[in-house]
Design an enzyme around this catalytic site. Structure first.
Site, PDB file in Angstrom:
ATOM      1  N   ASP A 451      37.871  30.949  40.569  1.00  0.00           N
ATOM      2  CA  ASP A 451      38.411  30.551  39.494  1.00  0.00           C
ATOM      3  C   ASP A 451      38.529  28.932  39.645  1.00  0.00           C
ATOM      4  OD1 ASP A 451      39.147  30.688  37.209  1.00  0.00           O
ATOM      5  OD2 ASP A 451      40.583  32.351  37.272  1.00  0.00           O
ATOM      6  N   ASP A 518      37.498  34.658  28.865  1.00  0.00           N
ATOM      7  CA  ASP A 518      38.807  35.279  28.745  1.00  0.00           C
ATOM      8  C   ASP A 518      38.834  36.037  27.706  1.00  0.00           C
ATOM      9  OD1 ASP A 518      39.414  34.622  31.462  1.00  0.00           O
ATOM     10  OD2 ASP A 518      40.851  33.081  30.847  1.00  0.00           O
TER      11      ASP A 518
HETATM   12  C1  GLA Z   1      41.832  32.603  34.691  1.00  0.00           C
HETATM   13  C2  GLA Z   1      40.727  33.760  34.743  1.00  0.00           C
HETATM   14  C3  GLA Z   1      41.343  35.100  34.726  1.00  0.00           C
HETATM   15  C4  GLA Z   1      42.252  35.481  35.698  1.00  0.00           C
HETATM   16  C5  GLA Z   1      43.367  34.247  35.619  1.00  0.00           C
HETATM   17  C6  GLA Z   1      44.209  34.564  36.616  1.00  0.00           C
HETATM   18  O1  GLA Z   1      42.351  32.619  33.257  1.00  0.00           O
HETATM   19  O2  GLA Z   1      39.768  33.335  33.734  1.00  0.00           O
HETATM   20  O3  GLA Z   1      40.169  36.144  34.644  1.00  0.00           O
HETATM   21  O4  GLA Z   1      41.625  35.610  36.617  1.00  0.00           O
HETATM   22  O5  GLA Z   1      42.871  33.186  35.686  1.00  0.00           O
HETATM   23  O6  GLA Z   1      45.450  33.878  36.604  1.00  0.00           O
END
Ligand code: GLA
Length: 727
Positions: A451, A518
């Site tokens: 990430d 997301d």
């Molecule tokens: C980001 C990612 C999510 C998740 C969160 C965890 O927003 O896009 O899918 O992994 O971080 O903190």
């Protein structure tokens, strides 16, 4: 003057270069045509512009100001204000392994042209690579080396290709968190359409592919040319229209003083990719085929994935996770990914980030017991990490405040309660690398969800007087990913960045998929994926079936709608399956099995998008031998004026070949569907048998739509009936 020319061509794309004054000029980039580059050059050279230069204004792939070109120069830089306008003298030209002699006219297929040039006055060397790939993609990169005693600062390297005057419309992508890759169209007006990305990551709002095309170009029709910068740091895409022509280009966006070359040092630009197509699908296929041809492309059947983020967020209780492991296995999952919250003090998003050791608070016996359960249920294990980031409330930030990116005397604003760790500092890099390597050595981790959750703001290096370090950070990240993959052969990495904010061909040279967004609301997600495919093929786009009520939009959607959206991607589940009843779990398993029956087709076939009416979305994949296809049709709103959406084409099939088209219901009871179905669906008992049609008819005229319920998709399975014709 001896004019050298190189004509490169594939079945679908031609790129013609001439070398006459300075660096290569492109005299044709587009569909294959008869003729040769020299004739094309003569046919294209304009008369002297009124009140313009008295000599020819040569515009090469790296345009030089010295000829009187008044747009963005190809190589920008200076030696403390001097040597700012290079005069390149071409040395050798090679195509593949062969040296092209001055005056030679070479005609060849997909190949790489490699050229060297020097500017003895500016004391600079240039290396230039121009490649036409087998898939018809053109990619260009350059290297600038300082041969002088005084430092040379590079401020930009921006390769350019010309597009014809009939390309009057621009289309690129924009967006934000939860709404990545929203298309925007505008006229190709005089001036510069400049899309800068200054986020230190690709960005949810990245242009992604900047296109110029003929009026009204769509997915299936209309000539279109596009550019993409394969880089995950700061970058720019440019559509430039001057009185003398139109060009597409792009490159890295360098911050002040970021690349300062001492004698003998080289700046290597990222690859800039150029694609031509008849319609956006054709153009996208150039990217897809290019990616699929790489030896590193994931060729194994894409495993059904479970990710616990939207299921439990930071709740990492052992019982919760082991219940989910069991439920996921029952749903047909093959890879279980443990998301944020498994490490150090990271119980909420304001602490612990950067400390990559397993938290004894939530995993007192380490990750071993969970991993064992995952593997006992026949699944691979994956882990979430965010190696470039740090919470100030962490051991690493306390021990090494100088590793946090900053300019002297102040920290940048926090974003998502976190800061950026400067991986370009060797000690910091080693610390993060060793921590991640230890995890990979201790646990059988098959997959990292990598990430990157904030923009880089005032991203300076505190150990070097705050000099900007986005360029170095981007390279360090690529290196870290590459090293970890080498350490653990077979390791796959997902590029995630607050959803889909790091999706580019730089990071995808290393990674195995992206997290599309997301936003798991299927209606929103359909559109996001539709435009993500403009660069990436579906098997590289993670797409998950989430809860019935979207966590992002609160929209309620059916299971079949959520599943079908994930069908054209790397399918996963991100839903608290403890909340699903037995009937829903059965239905989910059926839908996962449908995807399993088509996933290899999705991962290898040609993606097609229909030029349908607003509100109606047709997405399909056609096998490369045209013997098989699958399409989904989804209305995201009701038909306002007409009784039905009319006939809809199923593009990509072969004219003259017969196909059976079978509708498949994914959840609607047959008796209900019978009331919605057009006659060709052919109801026989409980089944719809569909009909047999010519591929040309299907691709162009198509079949009558049913009464589509908004948000209730229909799937068509199509198979060629290759009968032996008796003589
Ligand atoms: C980001 C990612 C999510 C998740 C969160 C965890 O927003 O896009 O899918 O992994 O971080 O903190």
């Amino acid at each position: 003057m001896q004019v050298t020319s190189v004509a490169l061509g594939t079945a679908d794309v031609a790129l013609w270069l001439v070398v006459r004054d300075g660096l290569p000029e492109v005299v044709h980039w587009g569909a294959p045509v008869d003729g040769d580059p020299l004739t094309a050059a003569l046919a294209s050279d304009p008369p002297r512009a009124f009140n313009g230069m008295d000599s020819r204004v040569a515009v090469s792939v790296l345009p030089e100001s010295r000829f009187g070109f008044l747009g963005l120069p190809g190589v920008e830089g200076h030696r403390d204000g001097e040597a700012w306008s290079p005069r390149w003298q071409v040395g050798g030209v090679r195509v593949g392994d062969a040296v092209v002699q001055p005056g030679e006219a070479l005609v060849t297929g997909a190949s790489e042209v490699r050229l060297t040039a020097i500017d003895p006055d500016a004391e600079l060397d240039l290396g230039l690579w121009i490649e036409l790939t087998e898939s018809g993609l053109v990619r260009i990169r350059a290297e600038v080396t300082n041969e002088g005693g005084k430092p040379y600062t590079v401020t930009g390297v921006t390769p350019r290709l010309p597009v014809p005057g009939r390309a009057t419309e621009l289309l690129d992508l924009a967006g934000h968190w939860l709404s990545e890759r929203s298309p925007q169209r505008l006229p190709f007006a005089v001036g510069t359409h400049l899309r800068e990305g200054r986020r230190g990551r690709t960005g949810a709002d990245a242009a992604t592919v900047l296109h110029a095309g003929v009026p009204g170009f769509g997915f299936r029709e209309g000539e279109v040319w596009g550019v993409h910068v394969g880089w995950s740091g700061n970058h720019r895409h440019v559509a430039e229209r001057l009185s003398s022509g139109r060009w597409l280009g792009g490159g890295e966006l360098l911050l002040p003083g970021e690349v300062r070359l001492d004698q003998g040092e080289t700046y290597a630009s990222p690859w800039v990719y150029f694609a031509y197509g008849r319609g956006l699908d054709d153009l996208a296929h150039r990217f897809h085929q290019y990616l699929r041809a790489r030896p590193t492309h994931p060729t194994s059947t894409r495993p059904v994935t479970f990710n616990n983020w939207e299921a439990t967020y930071f709740d990492q209780r052992a019982q919760v996770l082991s219940d989910l492991v069991d439920l996921a296995a029952g749903a047909g999952v093959e890879r279980f990914v443990l998301d944020d919250g498994w490490f150090a003090s990271r119980r909420t998003d304001d602490r612990g980030l950067g400390d990559w050791w397993v938290s004894p608070d939530v995993h007192p016996q380490g990750l071993g017991p969970l991993l064992a359960r995952v593997q006992e249920r026949g699944m691979q294990f994956g882990l979430w990490v965010e190696p470039e980031m740090v919470n100030l409330d962490s051991d690493v930030a306390r021990a090494h405040p100088e590793w946090v990116m900053q300019v002297p005397g102040r920290l940048p604003p926090e974003a998502r309660r976190q800061h950026v760790l400067n991986l370009s500092i060797p000690g910091c890099y080693d610390h993060v690398r060793n921590a991640l390597a230890a995890l990979l050595e201790t646990y059988d981790v098959a997959y990292l969800k990598w990430d990157h959750n904030r923009d880089l703001v005032e991203a300076g290096d505190a150990t070097r007087g705050g000099r900007p370090a986005v360029h170095a950070q981007t390279l360090a990240t690529y290196r870290l990913m590459t090293e970890l993959k080498a350490l653990k052969p077979g390791l796959e990495i997902e590029s995630c960045s607050s959803g889909g904010a790091r999706a580019d061909l730089g990071v995808m040279a290393i990674c195995d998929r992206i997290w599309g967004s997301d936003c798991t609301d299927p209606v929103e997600r359909l559109r996001i994926q539709r435009w993500t495919y403009q660069l990436l093929p579906p098997e590289l786009v993670g797409a998950h079936i989430a809860a019935p009520v979207s966590h992002q939009s609160q929209r309620v959607s059916s299971l079949s709608m959520r599943a079908v959206t994930a069908f054209f991607g790397h399918l996963g589940i991100e839903w608290d399956l403890r909340q699903a009843g037995p009937e829903q779990l059965r239905h989910l398993r059926d839908l996962v099995d449908v995807w399993r029956s088509i996933r290899d087709l999705v991962a290898t076939g040609d993606l097609v998008r229909g030029d349908t009416a607003e509100g109606l979305l047709l997405t399909g994949v056609v096998s490369t031998d045209r013997s098989r296809a699958v399409y989904t049709l989804t209305a995201v709103e009701a038909q306002a004026y007409d009784d039905t959406w009319g006939r809809i084409a199923l593009p990509g099939l072969e004219p003259g070949r017969r196909y059976v088209v079978r509708p498949r219901l994914l959840g609607i009871p047959t008796e209900h569907a019978a009331a919605l179905a057009p006659p060709w669906w052919g109801l026989m008992g409980e089944e719809f048998t569909g009909g047999e049609y010519d591929g040309g008819w299907l691709s162009i005229q198509g079949l009558q739509t049913p009464h589509l319920l908004p948000g209730e998709p229909v799937l068509f399975e199509v198979r060629a009936v290759d009968r032996l014709i008796p003589d």
